[in-house]
Design an enzyme around this catalytic site. Structure first.
Site, PDB file in Angstrom:
ATOM      1  N   ASP A   9       0.860  -1.183   0.000  1.00 53.76           N
ATOM      2  CA  ASP A   9       0.000   0.000   0.000  1.00 53.76           C
ATOM      3  C   ASP A   9       0.899   1.237   0.000  1.00 53.76           C
ATOM      4  OD1 ASP A   9       0.874   0.311   2.616  1.00 53.76           O
ATOM      5  OD2 ASP A   9      -1.130   0.491   3.482  1.00 53.76           O
ATOM      6  N   CYS A  66       3.148  -3.192   4.046  1.00 59.96           N
ATOM      7  CA  CYS A  66       2.377  -1.999   4.397  1.00 59.96           C
ATOM      8  C   CYS A  66       3.190  -1.276   5.479  1.00 59.96           C
ATOM      9  CB  CYS A  66       0.955  -2.337   4.830  1.00 59.96           C
ATOM     10  SG  CYS A  66       0.776  -3.358   6.302  1.00 59.96           S
ATOM     11  N   THR A  68       3.056  -1.410   8.680  1.00 63.03           N
ATOM     12  CA  THR A  68       3.432  -2.310   9.775  1.00 63.03           C
ATOM     13  C   THR A  68       3.673  -3.755   9.331  1.00 63.03           C
ATOM     14  OG1 THR A  68       1.103  -2.807  10.115  1.00 63.03           O
ATOM     15  CG2 THR A  68       2.037  -0.997  11.426  1.00 63.03           C
ATOM     16  N   HIS A  99       9.358 -24.287   8.676  1.00 64.46           N
ATOM     17  CA  HIS A  99       8.327 -24.948   9.487  1.00 64.46           C
ATOM     18  C   HIS A  99       6.900 -24.707   9.011  1.00 64.46           C
ATOM     19  CE1 HIS A  99      10.887 -25.702  13.356  1.00 64.46           C
ATOM     20  NE2 HIS A  99      11.472 -26.133  12.262  1.00 64.46           N
ATOM     21  N   HIS A 134       6.310 -31.208  10.132  1.00 61.76           N
ATOM     22  CA  HIS A 134       5.782 -29.872   9.830  1.00 61.76           C
ATOM     23  C   HIS A 134       4.714 -29.934   8.740  1.00 61.76           C
ATOM     24  CE1 HIS A 134       8.676 -28.244  12.532  1.00 61.76           C
ATOM     25  NE2 HIS A 134       9.651 -28.857  11.882  1.00 61.76           N
TER      26      HIS A 134
END
Ligand code: RB5
Length: 150
Positions: A9, A66, A68, A99, A134
């Site tokens: 963004d 973005c 964060t 994993h 996994h």
């Protein structure tokens, strides 16, 4: 050859451009799903554009950013078949491939330096899923996604 999509963004437009430059220098090709300027946009749309290409098999991996890393990861993880991980250090970028078989890495422009972002991208794209126990756990993630009781 590996197919890659990248999106951000407005809050991570500069980080996206910096990662693109890094990929260009390495000769790694990608599709840029926007945004294309620092004009304010809604992050779910751009996360969806990239994540849906991964889900459809049109891309092997996605890089979505973005401010964060959080909002785009939430959006991407709502797309069936996507396992998106917010990464803030090199260990996370490695472990989420080994994993979790993550197919999307999310990062925040206000969280990581451009240098760290490039390093995490390199690690993410070059680390193999370990499978084994996994795989069973990743299968359980898919079961949850399919509405199954586990
Ligand atoms: C946009 O201002 C900001 O909310 C967005 O970039 C992102 O960080 C959301 O989680």
């Amino acid at each position: 050859m590996m197919k890659l999509v990248i999106a951000a963004d407005h809050g991570a437009f500069e980080l996206k451009e910096s990662i693109k430059k890094h990929l260009d220098e390495k000769g790694v090709t990608y599709e840029d799903c926007g945004c294309y300027s620092k004009e304010s946009v809604d992050y779910p749309r751009f996360a969806y554009q990239a994540a849906s290409k991964v889900a459809k098999g049109e891309a092997d991996f996605g890089i979505i950013c973005c401010t964060t890393g959080l909002g785009v990861s939430m959006a991407a993880n709502k797309v069936k078949g996507v396992r998106a991980a917010v990464c803030t250090n090199e260990m996370l970028a490695e472990m989420t491939r080994r994993h979790n078989n993550a197919n999307v890495i999310c990062m925040g422009q206000n969280v990581v330096t451009p240098q760290l972002a490039n390093k995490m991208v390199d690690i993410f794209l070059s680390t193999e899923f370990e499978g084994g126990r996994h795989q069973r756990r990743v299968d359980l993630l898919t079961a949850i996604e399919n509405g199954e009781e586990i």
